[in-house]
Design a protein around this motif. Sequence first.
Motif, PDB file in Angstrom:
ATOM      1  N   ALA A  74       0.820  -1.216   0.000  1.00 28.72           N
ATOM      2  CA  ALA A  74       0.000   0.000   0.000  1.00 28.72           C
ATOM      3  C   ALA A  74       0.851   1.261   0.000  1.00 28.72           C
ATOM      4  O   ALA A  74       0.309   2.373   0.015  1.00 28.72           O
ATOM      5  CB  ALA A  74      -0.936  -0.004   1.208  1.00 28.72           C
ATOM      6  N   GLY A  75       2.172   1.110   0.005  1.00 28.13           N
ATOM      7  CA  GLY A  75       3.058   2.267  -0.100  1.00 28.13           C
ATOM      8  C   GLY A  75       3.567   2.803   1.215  1.00 28.13           C
ATOM      9  O   GLY A  75       4.107   3.917   1.269  1.00 28.13           O
ATOM     10  N   HIS A  76       3.449   2.005   2.293  1.00 28.49           N
ATOM     11  CA  HIS A  76       3.927   2.454   3.605  1.00 28.49           C
ATOM     12  C   HIS A  76       5.292   1.841   3.926  1.00 28.49           C
ATOM     13  O   HIS A  76       5.694   0.837   3.326  1.00 28.49           O
ATOM     14  CB  HIS A  76       2.911   2.083   4.686  1.00 28.49           C
ATOM     15  CG  HIS A  76       1.582   2.748   4.492  1.00 28.49           C
ATOM     16  ND1 HIS A  76       1.413   4.112   4.599  1.00 28.49           N
ATOM     17  CD2 HIS A  76       0.361   2.237   4.166  1.00 28.49           C
ATOM     18  CE1 HIS A  76       0.147   4.417   4.371  1.00 28.49           C
ATOM     19  NE2 HIS A  76      -0.511   3.306   4.097  1.00 28.49           N
ATOM     20  N   ARG A  77       5.972   2.458   4.868  1.00 26.29           N
ATOM     21  CA  ARG A  77       7.270   1.970   5.338  1.00 26.29           C
ATOM     22  C   ARG A  77       7.032   1.155   6.602  1.00 26.29           C
ATOM     23  O   ARG A  77       6.617   1.694   7.619  1.00 26.29           O
ATOM     24  CB  ARG A  77       8.208   3.139   5.614  1.00 26.29           C
ATOM     25  CG  ARG A  77       8.563   3.963   4.366  1.00 26.29           C
ATOM     26  CD  ARG A  77       9.358   5.197   4.730  1.00 26.29           C
ATOM     27  NE  ARG A  77       8.555   6.139   5.509  1.00 26.29           N
ATOM     28  CZ  ARG A  77       9.048   6.993   6.392  1.00 26.29           C
ATOM     29  NH1 ARG A  77      10.352   7.016   6.654  1.00 26.29           N
ATOM     30  NH2 ARG A  77       8.255   7.828   7.022  1.00 26.29           N
ATOM     31  N   VAL A  78       7.298  -0.137   6.521  1.00 29.62           N
ATOM     32  CA  VAL A  78       6.946  -1.062   7.599  1.00 29.62           C
ATOM     33  C   VAL A  78       8.187  -1.501   8.360  1.00 29.62           C
ATOM     34  O   VAL A  78       9.204  -1.866   7.769  1.00 29.62           O
ATOM     35  CB  VAL A  78       6.206  -2.287   7.033  1.00 29.62           C
ATOM     36  CG1 VAL A  78       5.916  -3.301   8.146  1.00 29.62           C
ATOM     37  CG2 VAL A  78       4.904  -1.859   6.352  1.00 29.62           C
ATOM     38  N   VAL A  79       8.071  -1.457   9.691  1.00 30.53           N
ATOM     39  CA  VAL A  79       9.086  -2.000  10.589  1.00 30.53           C
ATOM     40  C   VAL A  79       8.410  -3.104  11.398  1.00 30.53           C
ATOM     41  O   VAL A  79       7.466  -2.842  12.150  1.00 30.53           O
ATOM     42  CB  VAL A  79       9.647  -0.923  11.540  1.00 30.53           C
ATOM     43  CG1 VAL A  79      10.666  -1.535  12.503  1.00 30.53           C
ATOM     44  CG2 VAL A  79      10.262   0.221  10.756  1.00 30.53           C
ATOM     45  N   GLY A  80       8.857  -4.340  11.230  1.00 28.50           N
ATOM     46  CA  GLY A  80       8.263  -5.459  11.949  1.00 28.50           C
ATOM     47  C   GLY A  80       9.170  -5.937  13.068  1.00 28.50           C
ATOM     48  O   GLY A  80      10.395  -5.928  12.932  1.00 28.50           O
ATOM     49  N   ILE A  81       8.549  -6.354  14.179  1.00 26.50           N
ATOM     50  CA  ILE A  81       9.306  -6.939  15.277  1.00 26.50           C
ATOM     51  C   ILE A  81       8.658  -8.251  15.687  1.00 26.50           C
ATOM     52  O   ILE A  81       7.439  -8.401  15.624  1.00 26.50           O
ATOM     53  CB  ILE A  81       9.421  -5.990  16.496  1.00 26.50           C
ATOM     54  CG1 ILE A  81       8.047  -5.683  17.100  1.00 26.50           C
ATOM     55  CG2 ILE A  81      10.139  -4.699  16.112  1.00 26.50           C
ATOM     56  CD1 ILE A  81       8.113  -4.910  18.423  1.00 26.50           C
ATOM     57  N   ASP A  82       9.479  -9.204  16.098  1.00 27.31           N
ATOM     58  CA  ASP A  82       8.980 -10.490  16.562  1.00 27.31           C
ATOM     59  C   ASP A  82      10.037 -11.107  17.466  1.00 27.31           C
ATOM     60  O   ASP A  82      11.237 -10.919  17.252  1.00 27.31           O
ATOM     61  CB  ASP A  82       8.675 -11.420  15.388  1.00 27.31           C
ATOM     62  CG  ASP A  82       7.678 -12.513  15.746  1.00 27.31           C
ATOM     63  OD1 ASP A  82       6.530 -12.444  15.286  1.00 27.31           O
ATOM     64  OD2 ASP A  82       8.054 -13.425  16.514  1.00 27.31           O
ATOM     65  N   LEU A  83       9.574 -11.863  18.463  1.00 25.47           N
ATOM     66  CA  LEU A  83      10.490 -12.509  19.400  1.00 25.47           C
ATOM     67  C   LEU A  83      11.133 -13.753  18.793  1.00 25.47           C
ATOM     68  O   LEU A  83      12.198 -14.184  19.224  1.00 25.47           O
ATOM     69  CB  LEU A  83       9.718 -12.883  20.679  1.00 25.47           C
ATOM     70  CG  LEU A  83      10.514 -13.333  21.891  1.00 25.47           C
ATOM     71  CD1 LEU A  83      11.470 -12.240  22.359  1.00 25.47           C
ATOM     72  CD2 LEU A  83       9.565 -13.741  23.022  1.00 25.47           C
ATOM     73  N   SER A  84      10.487 -14.338  17.785  1.00 24.75           N
ATOM     74  CA  SER A  84      10.961 -15.586  17.191  1.00 24.75           C
ATOM     75  C   SER A  84      11.941 -15.316  16.054  1.00 24.75           C
ATOM     76  O   SER A  84      11.572 -14.711  15.043  1.00 24.75           O
ATOM     77  CB  SER A  84       9.767 -16.384  16.659  1.00 24.75           C
ATOM     78  OG  SER A  84      10.166 -17.345  15.706  1.00 24.75           O
ATOM     79  N   PRO A  85      13.189 -15.771  16.155  1.00 27.89           N
ATOM     80  CA  PRO A  85      14.131 -15.570  15.045  1.00 27.89           C
ATOM     81  C   PRO A  85      13.684 -16.276  13.772  1.00 27.89           C
ATOM     82  O   PRO A  85      13.925 -15.791  12.666  1.00 27.89           O
ATOM     83  CB  PRO A  85      15.453 -16.132  15.577  1.00 27.89           C
ATOM     84  CG  PRO A  85      15.098 -16.979  16.740  1.00 27.89           C
ATOM     85  CD  PRO A  85      13.843 -16.424  17.314  1.00 27.89           C
ATOM     86  N   GLY A  86      13.011 -17.425  13.909  1.00 27.42           N
ATOM     87  CA  GLY A  86      12.507 -18.122  12.742  1.00 27.42           C
ATOM     88  C   GLY A  86      11.467 -17.305  12.002  1.00 27.42           C
ATOM     89  O   GLY A  86      11.450 -17.267  10.754  1.00 27.42           O
ATOM     90  N   MET A  87      10.577 -16.643  12.748  1.00 30.16           N
ATOM     91  CA  MET A  87       9.555 -15.810  12.119  1.00 30.16           C
ATOM     92  C   MET A  87      10.181 -14.577  11.468  1.00 30.16           C
ATOM     93  O   MET A  87       9.764 -14.155  10.380  1.00 30.16           O
ATOM     94  CB  MET A  87       8.502 -15.400  13.146  1.00 30.16           C
ATOM     95  CG  MET A  87       7.579 -16.527  13.578  1.00 30.16           C
ATOM     96  SD  MET A  87       6.551 -17.113  12.212  1.00 30.16           S
ATOM     97  CE  MET A  87       5.581 -18.374  13.034  1.00 30.16           C
ATOM     98  N   VAL A  88      11.181 -13.998  12.092  1.00 29.32           N
ATOM     99  CA  VAL A  88      11.844 -12.834  11.512  1.00 29.32           C
ATOM    100  C   VAL A  88      12.496 -13.214  10.184  1.00 29.32           C
ATOM    101  O   VAL A  88      12.420 -12.461   9.196  1.00 29.32           O
ATOM    102  CB  VAL A  88      12.877 -12.243  12.490  1.00 29.32           C
ATOM    103  CG1 VAL A  88      13.747 -11.194  11.800  1.00 29.32           C
ATOM    104  CG2 VAL A  88      12.166 -11.629  13.693  1.00 29.32           C
ATOM    105  N   LYS A  89      13.110 -14.388  10.112  1.00 33.46           N
ATOM    106  CA  LYS A  89      13.713 -14.833   8.848  1.00 33.46           C
ATOM    107  C   LYS A  89      12.645 -15.000   7.768  1.00 33.46           C
ATOM    108  O   LYS A  89      12.838 -14.576   6.617  1.00 33.46           O
ATOM    109  CB  LYS A  89      14.470 -16.141   9.045  1.00 33.46           C
ATOM    110  CG  LYS A  89      15.149 -16.619   7.758  1.00 33.46           C
ATOM    111  CD  LYS A  89      15.835 -17.953   7.921  1.00 33.46           C
ATOM    112  CE  LYS A  89      16.580 -18.322   6.644  1.00 33.46           C
ATOM    113  NZ  LYS A  89      15.720 -18.321   5.440  1.00 33.46           N
TER     114      LYS A  89
END
Length: 225
Positions: A79-94
């Motif tokens: 949609a044209g936004h700048r997204v910063v995601g956080i998660d505790l799981s390293p597998g999910m971050v990958k």
Amino acid sequence: MSNTDGHRTYAGYDRTAIDRTGQAEAFDAIGDRYDEAFPHKEGQLAAGAWLAEQLPAGSRILDVGCGTGVPTARQLTEAGHRVVGIDLSPGMVKLSRDNVPGAEFHRMDLADLESRGLGPFDGVAAFFALLMLPRGEIPVALRTLHGQLRPGGLLALGMVEADVDDFAIPFLGNTIRVSGYLRDELRQVVRDAGFEIAGEESFAYAPASTDVSPEIQLFLHCRRP
């Protein structure tokens, strides 16, 4: 106020009591089976669309508990936004980095958000992330997110309606601990954290996996005054 390590403190909240034992490990083991078990996500997509449409193009949005990055981080990025995601799981971050290369992702605990200096944000998406916290921590997490939003910023919040606190449940062959509220209490907790509630939707959801029980999902459209 803040304590000596730079973290804000709240009355009645003991940060040293945080216990995430087994939570990240469970989601590491689940991996992309999470999306297979929850294939449709109509309510989450609708709440994400509200957030994407209400904010100006190019807004900076935090995706709390980003999981695999699908659908929310991808939806907001497209949609044209700048997204910063956080998660505790390293597998999910990958998985998030693989699925949504146009967004930015960090492995971190929501409790460390203030000290990491990632904000401020124009919007926050928190879909089923806060239910992974004990009830005593959820109001603190909401106040933290309130503090990370610019005035007028938006929060799209998704929770499962349930009167439970740090309750262990089987989940896709693993065990996780979850908390929740009935909807009247959830509204009050959100308002007590300083948010205005601009809208609300609820969905009856039956996951594809028989290992996960049907649930009522609540989505609140919130604004920081």
